[in-house]
Enzyme design. Structure first.
Site, PDB file in Angstrom:
ATOM      1  CE  LYS A 110      68.593  42.377 -23.579  1.00  0.00           C
ATOM      2  NZ  LYS A 110      69.143  43.067 -24.767  1.00  0.00           N
TER       3      LYS A 110
HETATM    4  C1  LIG Z   1      69.562  42.362 -25.992  1.00  0.00           C
HETATM    5  C2  LIG Z   1      69.679  43.158 -27.243  1.00  0.00           C
HETATM    6  C3  LIG Z   1      69.766  42.541 -28.525  1.00  0.00           C
HETATM    7  C4  LIG Z   1      69.814  41.037 -28.697  1.00  0.00           C
HETATM    8  O1  LIG Z   1      68.591  40.428 -28.424  1.00  0.00           O
HETATM    9  P1  LIG Z   1      68.515  38.855 -28.170  1.00  0.00           P
HETATM   10  O2  LIG Z   1      67.127  38.579 -27.735  1.00  0.00           O
HETATM   11  O3  LIG Z   1      69.536  38.576 -27.078  1.00  0.00           O
HETATM   12  O4  LIG Z   1      68.869  38.177 -29.440  1.00  0.00           O
HETATM   13  C5  LIG Z   1      69.816  43.353 -29.651  1.00  0.00           C
HETATM   14  N1  LIG Z   1      69.817  44.701 -29.548  1.00  0.00           N
HETATM   15  C6  LIG Z   1      69.747  45.333 -28.345  1.00  0.00           C
HETATM   16  C7  LIG Z   1      69.762  46.823 -28.308  1.00  0.00           C
HETATM   17  C8  LIG Z   1      69.663  44.595 -27.156  1.00  0.00           C
HETATM   18  O5  LIG Z   1      69.609  45.242 -25.955  1.00  0.00           O
END
Ligand SMILES: *Cc1c(COP(=O)(O)O)cnc(C)c1O
Length: 492
Positions: A110
């Site tokens: 993120k």
């Molecule tokens: C948020 C997240 C995801 C999922 O990503 P999306 O964009 O919501 O599909 C997968 N792995 C981790 C570690 C995350 O923090």
């Protein structure tokens, strides 16, 4: 370049307006009117920042080159991401490479978007004549809250307040939030579950009287959640970057098609890969990997999206989601606004919808989907480590497990890039257990040290230092206390 709402094409916005608003007024999401094509050849042997400049300039057309440069150079630094590569591509086998998206300050992918979003937002504020201090309110179940705090810390013209369920986050996640540095940040626990916290944040957002009171004191609200276009567009960059890196490393020839696997929750990350493919990057299948909450697997296989099902708490918690908001954008691109309105109406009324056969076939041409439960996830972590010495976090392991199923079922052995979404240290208990280490009665920090010893990997400083950092925010409020907490933080 204009942006339309997925529910009404008459709702048009510029990039800066779309980023400031987050959601369209009709409840739809903003999508670009077209997908500009990308010439990969021109982007070979470039730095991440140069590639980001090229891709973002196509989409943020009301930003000047200097403004985009300011955003990119502020976000994607060696200081924040550990190296000039920003998102390294690690070639592990003849077929499989990992796009490591977790070298940012909070050790999860993120950061790739939340490090640059504050720059997009403050630039958009200037362009839209917003002279108030923007207050970002976040309800978090863990990862997003810390990434947003780290992204907005000390960004001029912004304040950020994060609320998390007091009993609903891991010890490391809580420490990451309550030790956050910066003069414009605030975090608080809430007695309740994630839904309670989110309901409150929604309530305060839509409370007209409270907003007026804030406006009088020079503040206004904005949101940093994952349906904001400003979070999606930076994610397109790293798929373009991954393809270029594969060519630069001599792993593939320019023009050769690769498959991409994405461990998916809210469908944001995989949607970014779709935009890269649509822009002309030679990507074959988009492989959508889910954990036991396999609503997307079922949907892509049957055309029926049904959230009336059990919710499971899994070892890959950031994918424990039953409503994948960003899917709405893909449905729009593959059909039209009437279809989207109709499907979303069914979803809100019955928790379920079914797409037409035509739309289902379009989805299946593009996507392939499967899932892994926790047991398979741990097996994959162990297998990958035993065979290749590479350590995966549980989210990435779900991706790898689904990739193996894809190859077995389709025989397609084209080279593949798997999006690696978190550092294994962020989920150290699960990873340690999978690798056969003792985890009972061992403290979080001891687990970190043990995992580093066992694997020889360097322990991320941002996790290690948590043990020593002073706790700045030890407050826990009940739901009624949340208004007071926000007012106290803003001094109004
Ligand atoms: C948020 C997240 C995801 C999922 O990503 P999306 O964009 O919501 O599909 C997968 N792995 C981790 C570690 C995350 O923090």
């Amino acid at each position: 370049m204009h942006y339309y709402s997925t529910r009404n094409e008459k709702n048009v916005a510029t990039a800066s307006k779309a980023i400031l608003s987050g959601l369209a007024e009709d409840g739809g999401l903003f999508v670009p009117e077209s997908v500009p094509s990308i010439e990969v050849k021109k982007l070979l042997n470039m730095t991440y920042r140069q590639r980001a400049m090229a891709v973002l300039s196509d989409y943020l057309t009301d930003f000047t080159t200097e403004e985009i440069e300011h955003c990119v150079n502020g976000a994607y630094t060696v200081e924040h991401f550990g190296s000039e590569t920003i998102a390294p591509v690690c070639v592990v086998t003849n077929q499989v490479s990992f796009l490591e998206l977790w070298h940012g300050p909070t050790c999860a992918f993120k950061d790739m978007a939340l490090q640059i979003l504050p720059y997009f937002l403050t630039t958009s504020m200037k362009k839209q004549g917003q002279d108030k201090t923007v207050v970002i309110l976040v309800a978090t179940s863990g990862d997003t809250g810390k990434a947003a705090l780290a992204g907005f810390a000390d960004v001029e013209g912004t304040r950020i307040a994060v609320f998390y369920p007091d009993q609903g986050v891991s010890k490391i996640q809580r420490l990451q939030m309550v030790t956050q540095k910066g003069d414009n940040v605030f975090a608080s626990g809430v007695k309740g579950n994630f839904d309670d916290v989110q309901a409150f944040v929604k309530q305060i957002f839509t409370d007209k009287a409270y907003r007026e009171k804030m406006n009088e004191s020079g503040f206004d609200f904005s949101s940093a959640n994952s349906i904001n276009w400003g979070r999606l567009v930076p994610q397109i960059v790293y798929y373009v970057h991954a393809y270029c890196e594969m060519v630069d490393k001599g792993e593939i020839k320019l023009g050769e098609t690769i498959n991409v696997v994405v461990p998916t929750g809210n469908f944001g990350n995989i949607l970014a890969a779709y935009y890269a493919k649509k822009a002309g990057v030679p990507i074959g299948k988009l492989i959508c990997a889910s954990n036991q909450n396999n609503i997307l697997t079922d949907f892509i296989r049957t055309g029926v999206y049904d959230k009336n099902r059990d919710f499971y708490v899994t070892e890959s918690p950031s994918m424990d989601i039953l409503i994948s908001s960003n899917l709405e954008r893909l449905l729009y691109h593959l059909s039209d606004e009437e279809t989207v309105c109709d499907l979303m109406k069914h979803l809100s009324e019955t928790g379920k919808y079914q797409v037409s056969d035509t739309l289902k076939h379009r989805l299946q041409e593009l996507l392939w989907a499967d899932c892994c439960d926790d047991e398979e996830t741990e097996q994959m972590i162990a297998k990958m480590y035993a065979e290749n010495g590479y350590v995966m976090d549980p989210h990435t392991a779900v991706g790898y497990g689904v990739y193996e199923k894809y190859v077995t079922q389709t025989g397609d052995t084209a080279k593949c890039v798997i999006a690696s979404t978190a550092s294994p240290f962020k989920f150290n208990a699960c990873v340690s257990r999978a690798l056969g280490s003792e985890t009972d009665q061992i403290s979080e920090f001891q687990l970190l040290y043990n995992l580093a010893d066992k694997t020889g990997l360097e322990l991320p400083v941002s996790l290690k230092e948590l043990e020593q950092l002073p706790v700045r925010f030890d407050g826990v409020v009940d739901k009624d206390g949340m208004y007071g907490a926000v007012s106290g933080f803003l001094g109004i």
